[in-house]
Design an enzyme around this catalytic site. Structure first.
Site, PDB file in Angstrom:
ATOM      1  N   ASP A 159      23.808  37.599  -1.389  1.00 16.47           N
ATOM      2  CA  ASP A 159      23.996  36.431  -2.244  1.00 16.47           C
ATOM      3  C   ASP A 159      23.101  35.296  -1.755  1.00 16.47           C
ATOM      4  O   ASP A 159      23.078  34.990  -0.565  1.00 16.47           O
ATOM      5  CB  ASP A 159      25.468  35.990  -2.193  1.00 16.47           C
ATOM      6  CG  ASP A 159      25.845  35.086  -3.346  1.00 16.47           C
ATOM      7  OD1 ASP A 159      24.974  34.766  -4.181  1.00 16.47           O
ATOM      8  OD2 ASP A 159      27.025  34.689  -3.416  1.00 16.47           O
ATOM      9  N   HIS A 232      22.284  39.607 -13.907  1.00 15.63           N
ATOM     10  CA  HIS A 232      22.585  38.310 -13.304  1.00 15.63           C
ATOM     11  C   HIS A 232      21.304  37.576 -12.894  1.00 15.63           C
ATOM     12  O   HIS A 232      21.153  36.379 -13.153  1.00 15.63           O
ATOM     13  CB  HIS A 232      23.489  38.509 -12.086  1.00 15.63           C
ATOM     14  CG  HIS A 232      23.848  37.239 -11.387  1.00 15.63           C
ATOM     15  ND1 HIS A 232      24.510  36.206 -12.009  1.00 15.63           N
ATOM     16  CD2 HIS A 232      23.621  36.819 -10.100  1.00 15.63           C
ATOM     17  CE1 HIS A 232      24.689  35.208 -11.151  1.00 15.63           C
ATOM     18  NE2 HIS A 232      24.151  35.555  -9.998  1.00 15.63           N
TER      19      HIS A 232
END
Length: 317
Positions: A159, A232
């Site tokens: 992330d 995403h």
């Protein structure tokens, strides 16, 4: 109503540091019908406390990477009679509704982002702030974040790979000439996501990679001719000139299987965040929403303004 001049120092709060091992995220709402004088008194003491906690941590535990960043919501800014005009893009965040998913809006007066590689220090910071806030406010969000392996989310992917580095972190996270009265400040946006891990784990690794737009093991972005348009990466990254500094952290309860990600970003302009959220929830083009939302539900959403250390110090009296 107070007015503002540029503070004595435009030094930012610690909004450009990297995520570390232990984090507390706290959102507090002032209780209704609390006397204005009491609210202002507690707020003044909390501002001074945050300054003191940061100075003390730096002096006593210089290697702990400890800090506390405080943000103020739009309604709290007005209720506390803070300087006018307000920061240009500070407002109540309005929900962004797509055909299938919604970026919800939830109330938040003050937000505290506490981090330290030493868990005890993070706890002590959160505890002393809570002791002070309890007299006038309720804590509506308390999340204990932790580093998961090499900065991965619970979904198993790294992330924050697209985060800016070096001087770019300050450029994208800290206000400069966009709003001279609030130079050194930042816009803070947060969302608490809960993941449907059972549904996510039912996907093959290849299917998961198509949802994210990156390889799971090596964290390599797919080429544009392979990367799905609803991945995403394709929708959350809106260009090299429009970036934010993310400090996301995983959290959750293993026994209940309620695991999630606390999305948090600092930005010099909130319009950048709005564009990203619009891409994700409404879609680009509309209907082509971010596929990760089929497995991750936003349960909170709030905008705060993080004043410079000089302005925060002036709020502390």
């Amino acid at each position: 109503m107070a007015t503002t001049n540029a503070p004595a120092t435009n030094t930012p709060q610690n909004v450009t540091d990297y995520p570390n091992n232990n984090t507390y995220f706290l959102v507090w709402n002032f209780r209704e019908n609390t006397a204005a004088e009491q609210l202002k008194s507690v707020f003044q003491r909390v501002c001074a406390l945050v300054i003191n906690l940061n100075n003390s941590a730096l002096d006593r535990f210089p290697d702990s990477k400890a800090s506390c960043v405080m943000g103020i919501g739009y309604e709290a800014w007005l209720k506390l009679d803070l300087p006018q005009p307000l920061p240009k893009e500070l407002k109540n965040f309005e929900a962004i509704k797509g055909d299938k998913h919604t970026s919800v809006s939830t109330k938040g007066d003050l937000h505290f982002h506490i981090r330290s590689d030493v868990k005890s220090l993070a706890y002590d910071m959160a505890a002393v702030i809570s002791e002070m806030m309890n007299s006038v406010a309720d804590c509506v969000v308390e999340v204990h974040g932790f580093r998961y392996w090499d900065s991965r989310s619970i979904l198993g992917f790294v992330d924050g790979t697209e985060n800016p580095h070096g001087a770019d972190r300050t450029y994208f996270a800290v206000i400069d000439d966009q709003d001279p009265l609030y130079k050194g400040g930042s816009y803070l946006f947060v969302q608490k996501y809960i993941h449907d891990l059972d549904a996510w784990k039912s996907l093959t690794v290849e299917e998961q990679e198509k949802v994210i737009g990156r390889s799971k093991d090596r964290d390599i972005e797919m080429s544009d001719d392979i990367k799905p348009k609803n991945s995403h990466i394709a929708l959350a990254n809106i260009g090299d000139d429009l970036k934010v500094v993310r400090d996301n952290m995983p959290f959750g309860s293993v026994a209940s299987n309620e695991m999630g990600t606390y999305f948090i970003c600092y930005a010099s302009t909130f319009s950048t965040v709005e564009k990203m959220l619009t891409n994700m929830f409404i879609g680009n083009p509309p209907g082509n929403y971010d596929r990760i939302l089929d497995f991750s539900k936003a349960t909170t959403g709030g905008l705060f303004f993080v004043p410079s250390t000089g302005l925060l110090d002036s709020f502390g009296g």
